[in-house]
Motif scaffolding. Structure first.
Motif, short mmCIF file in Angstrom:
data_model
loop_
_atom_site.label_atom_id
_atom_site.label_comp_id
_atom_site.label_asym_id
_atom_site.label_seq_id
_atom_site.Cartn_x
_atom_site.Cartn_y
_atom_site.Cartn_z
N THR A 79 1.03 -1.30 0.02
CA THR A 79 0.06 -0.28 0.01
C THR A 79 1.08 1.37 0.06
O THR A 79 2.07 1.17 0.73
CB THR A 79 -0.93 -0.13 1.23
N TRP A 80 0.48 2.22 -0.83
CA TRP A 80 1.44 3.21 -1.14
C TRP A 80 0.70 4.49 -0.30
O TRP A 80 -0.27 4.91 -0.29
CB TRP A 80 1.48 3.73 -2.57
N TYR A 81 1.56 5.27 0.58
CA TYR A 81 1.61 6.60 1.07
C TYR A 81 2.32 7.48 0.53
O TYR A 81 3.51 7.73 0.58
CB TYR A 81 1.78 6.41 2.81
N GLU A 82 1.46 8.61 0.06
CA GLU A 82 2.19 9.64 -0.69
C GLU A 82 2.58 10.68 0.54
O GLU A 82 1.77 11.55 1.02
CB GLU A 82 0.92 10.31 -1.53
N THR A 83 3.90 10.79 0.66
CA THR A 83 4.46 11.69 1.50
C THR A 83 4.71 13.02 1.07
O THR A 83 4.59 14.13 1.79
CB THR A 83 5.73 11.29 2.06
N PHE A 84 4.93 13.33 -0.22
CA PHE A 84 4.85 14.66 -0.95
C PHE A 84 4.04 14.36 -2.11
O PHE A 84 4.50 13.87 -3.02
CB PHE A 84 6.30 15.09 -1.17
N GLU A 85 2.87 14.97 -2.16
CA GLU A 85 1.96 14.86 -3.23
C GLU A 85 2.56 14.90 -4.79
O GLU A 85 3.48 15.93 -5.16
CB GLU A 85 0.93 15.93 -3.10
N GLY A 86 2.60 14.10 -5.59
CA GLY A 86 3.14 13.91 -6.78
C GLY A 86 4.68 13.95 -6.88
O GLY A 86 5.33 13.91 -7.85
N GLU A 87 5.32 13.84 -5.63
CA GLU A 87 6.73 13.62 -5.63
C GLU A 87 7.18 12.41 -5.05
O GLU A 87 8.34 12.10 -5.60
CB GLU A 87 7.22 14.92 -4.82
N ALA A 88 6.80 11.84 -3.84
CA ALA A 88 7.40 10.90 -3.23
C ALA A 88 6.23 10.05 -2.55
O ALA A 88 5.12 10.41 -1.91
CB ALA A 88 8.24 11.23 -2.26
N LYS A 89 6.19 8.53 -2.73
CA LYS A 89 5.45 7.94 -1.69
C LYS A 89 6.23 6.75 -1.10
O LYS A 89 7.27 6.29 -1.80
CB LYS A 89 4.45 7.32 -2.70
N ARG A 90 5.90 5.90 -0.01
CA ARG A 90 6.32 5.13 0.80
C ARG A 90 5.41 3.84 0.79
O ARG A 90 4.25 4.03 0.81
CB ARG A 90 6.79 5.59 2.05
N GLY A 91 6.04 2.50 0.71
CA GLY A 91 5.22 1.40 0.33
C GLY A 91 5.29 0.60 1.97
O GLY A 91 6.31 0.38 2.50
N PHE A 92 4.24 0.16 2.21
CA PHE A 92 4.21 -0.78 3.58
C PHE A 92 3.12 -1.94 3.23
O PHE A 92 2.24 -1.84 2.61
CB PHE A 92 3.73 0.19 4.75
N CYS A 93 2.94 -2.75 4.37
CA CYS A 93 2.29 -3.74 4.20
C CYS A 93 1.30 -3.55 5.06
O CYS A 93 1.21 -3.06 6.03
CB CYS A 93 2.80 -5.18 4.75
N PRO A 94 -0.19 -3.54 4.26
CA PRO A 94 -1.49 -3.29 5.23
C PRO A 94 -1.72 -4.21 6.11
O PRO A 94 -2.62 -3.75 6.95
CB PRO A 94 -2.48 -3.05 3.85
N THR A 95 -1.20 -5.21 6.22
CA THR A 95 -1.46 -6.42 7.32
C THR A 95 -0.75 -6.42 8.42
O THR A 95 -1.26 -6.01 9.61
CB THR A 95 -1.30 -7.67 6.77
N CYS A 96 0.49 -6.08 8.36
CA CYS A 96 1.50 -6.11 9.38
C CYS A 96 2.06 -4.87 9.63
O CYS A 96 2.80 -4.40 10.73
CB CYS A 96 2.61 -7.23 9.41
N GLY A 97 2.03 -4.08 8.55
CA GLY A 97 2.65 -2.54 8.62
C GLY A 97 4.03 -2.45 8.41
O GLY A 97 4.53 -1.15 8.65
#
Length: 164
Positions: free
Chosen positions: A91-109
């Motif tokens: 699952t991707w979380y956009e840390t800077f809109e349109g510039e950067a995103k970070r990926g994590f597991c939605p089950t264990c984090g």
């Protein structure tokens, strides 16, 4: 709040030294690791990387501290990452809109990956790799040194790989 980690307690701005900035080619080392595997804590998300490890480094920016729940995160870039587990991509979380995103597991984090729009490699949290012992994974740089906790020794600023 718009979903980004910005504001008075998060001093990063677009254009700041982001996660996996690629240094000059002569500072990267030359070891080619071929394929590496990794995944999250619960095993829902698995991946395979291909190509040499690029710019292994630690980061102590407020984003990495908040996202990782730790005073330091350990990153490395890879040319290709293939998501192979039953969970598919993180699952991707956009840390800077349109510039950067970070990926994590939605089950264990578990924190797994990063994509920055101006960097060709995909950043992988080194601790998500199954084997973290490669000499080409030894950090050659520490980002945001001024934000480091005082009780951890600093990463030497070598800007060259221990492997090369």
């Amino acid at each position: 709040m718009d979903g980004t980690l910005m504001g008075p307690i998060y001093p990063l701005r677009l254009g700041d030294n982001l996660m996996n900035v690629t240094p000059a080619a002569d500072a990267q080392g030359t070891e080619t690791a071929g394929e590496r595997t990794g995944g999250c804590l619960c095993g829902h998300i698995r991946f395979t990387t291909r190509g040499p490890a690029v710019f292994p480094h630690t980061c102590v920016c407020r984003h990495c501290q908040k996202l990782g729940g730790t005073p330091v995160m350990w990153w490395v870039g890879f040319e290709t990452v293939t998501w192979t587990g039953e969970g598919g991509e993180p699952t991707w979380y956009e840390t800077f809109e349109g510039e950067a995103k970070r990926g994590f597991c939605p089950t264990c984090g578990s924190r797994l990956a990063a994509i920055d729009s101006d960097i060709p490699e995909i950043g992988i949290n080194v601790t998500a790799l199954d084997d973290t012992s490669g000499p080409d994974l030894v950090p050659i740089h520490a980002s945001f040194r001024d934000n480091a906790v005082h009780w951890l020794p600093p990463v030497p600023e070598t800007e060259h790989s221990a492997a090369g």
